[in-house]
Design an enzyme around this catalytic site. Structure first.
Site, mmCIF file in Angstrom:
data_model
loop_
_atom_site.group_PDB
_atom_site.id
_atom_site.type_symbol
_atom_site.label_atom_id
_atom_site.label_comp_id
_atom_site.label_asym_id
_atom_site.label_seq_id
_atom_site.Cartn_x
_atom_site.Cartn_y
_atom_site.Cartn_z
ATOM 1 N N ALA A 1 0.852 -1.197 0.000
ATOM 2 C CA ALA A 1 0.000 0.000 0.000
ATOM 3 C C ALA A 1 0.884 1.242 0.000
ATOM 4 C CB ALA A 1 -0.917 0.020 1.222
ATOM 5 N N PHE B 1 10.168 2.010 2.653
ATOM 6 C CA PHE B 1 10.609 3.299 2.114
ATOM 7 C C PHE B 1 10.587 4.390 3.182
ATOM 8 C CE2 PHE B 1 8.286 1.708 -1.931
ATOM 9 C CZ PHE B 1 9.295 0.796 -2.186
ATOM 10 N N GLU C 1 3.921 19.322 3.030
ATOM 11 C CA GLU C 1 5.106 18.575 2.601
ATOM 12 C C GLU C 1 5.362 18.750 1.111
ATOM 13 O OE1 GLU C 1 6.158 13.857 1.820
ATOM 14 O OE2 GLU C 1 4.663 14.397 3.340
ATOM 15 N N ARG C 2 4.302 18.696 0.323
ATOM 16 C CA ARG C 2 4.465 18.813 -1.130
ATOM 17 C C ARG C 2 4.989 20.192 -1.523
ATOM 18 N NH1 ARG C 2 -1.203 15.552 -1.817
ATOM 19 N NH2 ARG C 2 -0.264 13.452 -1.868
ATOM 20 N N HIS D 1 26.157 18.314 -20.848
ATOM 21 C CA HIS D 1 27.494 17.942 -20.385
ATOM 22 C C HIS D 1 28.089 16.783 -21.193
ATOM 23 C CE1 HIS D 1 26.851 20.402 -16.765
ATOM 24 N NE2 HIS D 1 28.129 20.225 -16.489
#
Length: 396
Positions: A145, A173, A259-260, A355
């Site tokens: 979930a 995570f 938070e976002r 680069h």
């Protein structure tokens, strides 16, 4: 006939954005000096070892962990924009993992404790967290979930005989999972199958049954520790409930909005740093007898990137203004999150491309930023979830 003054564009001068004042500028300078002296020199080392807990301790000493938190809890009593500045300046280290670990502590786990915690909970966890003496983490995602918060399986069962909750389940995570003293844990306490089954708990990480199973290996953000956690018959008193029983889903959805916005600010700053570094490279690097920046194809790449970064910054600041003024603009925050996440990944990829082979080498640190910034399209709400949130807001 008088000659009017000739107006010419000034591409060098900058005015601070209207949401910031002189006090914000002073704060930014202070954080910038700290970052340059005490963080940036160790960014490469932390990619191999993860950043040490002493970083959080030091930032607590300097007052950087509670910039917008009330003075009575040890904070600086500043406004929400102070945290935007912290996120932007931490991006200058080039250590996305370190910045994320700090962000989880200050802007993911701390706000719900301040907003929904009892006075006892604030004294036990918020005060030492602001001082840098306790480290916080947030436990939402599970192996089965992620985006579907209502679908979590970690369960807290009430034991009336002892007035305790018994927690079983797992989380994955989890940033700061191996260093945290406490976790704001999202659990299931009901059986209706709806949003009113979710409850938040403050769970000390040293309790019997809390198992830090493994340190996860990741594509990027190497400087942060990311954990797989298990909870086996973990007993906490009923006083460990954070907020209201059964209202945890709404509490955590509110937390995700702030938070976002912090994530957006840090990501835009990271993209700007990449742009500036690559711009200098394009002026210095020569091919076919001239700097590569003089070629139209490269010049146009910079024009595209600069435009996208500027739009992302304005979108972030204007939406943050609404959030700071007690609005709850979920639609606009979702728009900012999905737009910023996409453009910073585009900028990182384009900078690496400019680069050339050097961008693929660790020496130039472009590849690290490319890896670190990619998480923005997944963490704190995937692009797909943001788009669905936006679409549903229109009644679809």
């Amino acid at each position: 006939m008088t000659t009017a003054e000739v107006l010419k564009p000034d591409h060098v001068s900058h005015r601070k954005h209207w949401i910031f004042n002189d006090e914000h500028d002073a704060l930014r300078d202070s954080i910038r000096r700290f970052v340059a002296k005490e963080l940036t020199p160790f960014a490469d080392e932390w990619e191999e070892t993860t950043f040490p807990d002493s970083v959080i301790h030091r930032m607590g000493e300097l007052g950087f962990l509670g910039l917008d938190k009330p003075v009575e809890y040890g904070g600086q009593g500043g406004d929400y924009y102070s945290n935007l500045i912290l996120a932007e300046e931490l991006a200058a280290t080039g250590s996305g993992g370190m910045a994320m670990g700090i962000g989880v502590h200050t802007d993911m786990a701390m706000p719900p404790i301040l907003a929904f915690g009892t006075e006892e909970q604030k004294q036990e966890w918020l005060v030492p967290a602001i001082a840098g003496k306790k480290i916080l983490s947030l436990g939402i995602t599970e192996p089965d979930a992620g985006s579907d918060v209502a679908g979590i399986k970690t369960r807290a069962r009430y034991d009336s005989a002892t007035d305790e909750y018994v927690i079983n389940g797992s989380k994955t995570f989890i940033t700061n999972g191996h260093r945290a003293d406490v976790i704001v844990l999202v659990t299931k306490t009901g059986d209706s199958g709806g949003y009113d089954d979710v409850t938040l708990f403050l769970v000390p990480m040293n309790l019997p049954g809390v198992i830090r199973e493994s340190r996860l290996e990741k594509l990027g953000m190497h400087a942060s520790d990311t954990a797989l956690l298990a909870f086996q018959d973990v007993r906490v008193p009923s006083s460990a409930v954070l907020g209201q029983v059964g209202k945890g889903f709404y509490h955590i959805m509110w937390e995700l909005q702030g938070e976002r916005m912090i994530m957006c600010a840090g990501a835009v700053a990271g993209a700007q740093n990449l742009f500036d570094k690559t711009l200098q490279y394009a002026k210095d690097r020569k091919a076919f007898g001239k700097p590569i920046g003089n070629f139209q194809v490269i010049r146009h790449k910079f024009a595209e990137m600069a435009t996208k970064i500027e739009v992302a910054r304005e979108m972030t600041y204007s939406t943050a203004w609404r959030f700071a003024n007690k609005e709850y603009p979920v639609r606009e925050i979702s728009m900012a999150k999905v737009y910023v996440a996409r453009i910073v990944c585009e900028v990182a990829d384009e900078c690496l491309q400019i680069h050339g082979g050097n961008g693929y080498m660790k020496e130039y640190k472009i590849e690290r930023a490319w890896r670190d910034l990619r998480l923005n399209r997944i963490g704190a709400g995937t692009d797909e979830i943001m788009l669905d949130t936006i679409g549903r807001s229109y009644g679809l």
